[in-house]
Design a protein around this motif. Structure first.
Motif, mmCIF file in Angstrom:
data_model
loop_
_atom_site.group_PDB
_atom_site.id
_atom_site.type_symbol
_atom_site.label_atom_id
_atom_site.label_comp_id
_atom_site.label_asym_id
_atom_site.label_seq_id
_atom_site.Cartn_x
_atom_site.Cartn_y
_atom_site.Cartn_z
ATOM 1 N N ALA A 9 0.838 -1.198 0.000
ATOM 2 C CA ALA A 9 0.000 0.000 0.000
ATOM 3 C C ALA A 9 0.873 1.247 0.000
ATOM 4 O O ALA A 9 1.988 1.258 0.491
ATOM 5 N N THR A 10 0.353 2.308 -0.556
ATOM 6 C CA THR A 10 1.132 3.545 -0.676
ATOM 7 C C THR A 10 0.520 4.713 0.093
ATOM 8 O O THR A 10 1.105 5.786 0.134
ATOM 9 N N THR A 11 -0.636 4.533 0.695
ATOM 10 C CA THR A 11 -1.251 5.622 1.448
ATOM 11 C C THR A 11 -0.500 5.840 2.755
ATOM 12 O O THR A 11 0.034 4.898 3.343
ATOM 13 N N PRO A 12 -0.451 7.085 3.261
ATOM 14 C CA PRO A 12 0.254 7.351 4.520
ATOM 15 C C PRO A 12 -0.288 6.543 5.692
ATOM 16 O O PRO A 12 0.438 6.273 6.642
ATOM 17 N N THR A 13 -1.563 6.159 5.616
ATOM 18 C CA THR A 13 -2.200 5.467 6.745
ATOM 19 C C THR A 13 -2.100 3.951 6.652
ATOM 20 O O THR A 13 -2.716 3.250 7.450
ATOM 21 N N CYS A 14 -1.313 3.412 5.732
ATOM 22 C CA CYS A 14 -1.282 1.963 5.551
ATOM 23 C C CYS A 14 -0.688 1.247 6.761
ATOM 24 O O CYS A 14 -0.893 0.037 6.917
ATOM 25 N N GLN A 60 -10.150 6.736 4.713
ATOM 26 C CA GLN A 60 -8.872 7.425 4.850
ATOM 27 C C GLN A 60 -7.676 6.483 4.713
ATOM 28 O O GLN A 60 -6.559 6.837 5.070
ATOM 29 N N GLY A 61 -7.923 5.291 4.181
ATOM 30 C CA GLY A 61 -6.819 4.413 3.812
ATOM 31 C C GLY A 61 -6.441 3.348 4.801
ATOM 32 O O GLY A 61 -5.505 2.580 4.550
ATOM 33 N N ARG A 63 -6.489 -0.150 6.472
ATOM 34 C CA ARG A 63 -6.844 -1.441 5.882
ATOM 35 C C ARG A 63 -6.679 -2.619 6.847
ATOM 36 O O ARG A 63 -6.871 -3.767 6.443
#
Length: 323
Positions: A9-14, A60-61, A63
């Motif tokens: 994953a590439t989102t900041p919240t991963c 908001q990412g 997961r």
């Protein structure tokens, strides 16, 4: 292993997960709970709140979602949310067995949960979890392993856990108490047919309780995914309870104490997933600023001075009231 999905994953919240311990049952030990939840803690109200948090987190990412048999109806609430959203197929779901919820949906129960790491409890709770989450369950963890837990030596239990792993379920464990490091190291030595049994570890780690850090680094080096729980020390690191050093750093960053406290954990190279235990959408939104908090060397050092003796930390935690 399901956490490979998060690694890409590439989102900041991963690297942030959402745990439902605080909203899956009416009573818990977090500080500020009365302000967070108010008086209405009916099943329907907390189901709705759980779904709002899950919606906000997913949008908001986030997961990874974390529940347990002892978190009241958390598995049920999560299952309802997943069943209503069949398009959500990119999340990782973890639950835990080993504690039985006994409070009967009361915040004033004499006993809220009972611990048992025996094979019979595993079989019963695995069936209960399977009835709710079915094949959506990715990770099943032994709840709160301590160095004297029979789960570390029960060969019959290990065999059953290995069977579940062979069928595709990831097997992990969580730890609690002042001897977390010893429990982690003991669990790393558990093997079945020469292969390590556990693939994840979930431990309490925060600026006040850092004693498990070296053992968690060893677990990471051994290939386990490390999940950090209680990053907010059950509310002790949230305003207005936060120590002055944390408040000062938060003021310097123009963000909340919670975001700074979680950011400090995310800076640990072995931290795979850090759980938010938010009880409100506003708390969650603030927690999710953590990945973008930029802490300099001086701020990191000042926060590191907050560490307490683990025995004192866990004694204080044990005195927190259920409310």
């Amino acid at each position: 292993m399901p956490f490979a999905r998060l690694a890409t994953a590439t989102t900041p919240t991963c690297h942030i997960g959402l745990g439902l311990a605080a909203v899956g049952r009416p009573g818990y030990i977090n500080l500020g709970r009365d302000d967070d939840l108010g008086d209405d803690r009916s099943v329907d109200t907390l189901r709705t709140r759980s779904h709002q948090l899950l919606d906000a987190a997913y949008a908001q990412g986030v997961r990874y979602f974390d529940v347990a048999r002892s978190y009241g109806r958390s598995e049920e609430f999560l299952a309802d949310w997943l069943n209503a959203r069949p398009q959500v197929n990119d999340v990782v779901i973890g639950s835990k067995w080993g504690y039985t919820y006994t409070a009967g949906w009361s915040a004033d129960a004499e006993t809220h949960e009972v611990k048992d790491h025996g094979l019979a409890t595993y079989e019963r709770q695995r069936a209960e979890t399977d009835a709710l989450l079915g094949d959506r369950l990715d990770l099943y963890q032994i709840h709160s392993v301590t160095p004297d837990s029979p789960a570390l030596t029960d060969k019959d239990l290990h065999a059953r856990l290995a069977e579940a792993a062979a069928q595709g379920l990831t097997i992990g464990f969580s730890t609690s108490g002042p001897a977390q490091a010893d429990a982690v190291r003991a669990a790393l030595a558990v093997t079945v047919d020469g292969e390590p049994l556990f693939r994840t570890v979930q431990s309490t780690y925060n600026v006040l309780e850092t004693s498990a850090g070296p053992a968690l680094a060893e677990a990471h080096a051994a290939g386990l995914t490390v999940i950090v729980k209680e990053g907010m020390a059950n509310g002790r690191l949230a305003a207005p309870h936060a120590p002055q050093a944390l408040r000062a750093v938060a003021e310097e960053t123009s963000l909340g104490c919670d975001a700074v406290a979680l950011a400090w954990i995310l800076r640990q190279p072995w931290a795979g997933v850090v759980l938010s235990g938010a009880a409100t959408v506003a708390q969650l939104a603030s927690n999710l600023h953590a990945p973008v908090v930029d802490l300099d060397a001086d701020q990191l050092t000042r926060l590191a001075t907050l560490a307490e003796d683990p025995r004192a930390y866990w004694e204080r935690r044990g005195q927190l009231p259920w409310h």
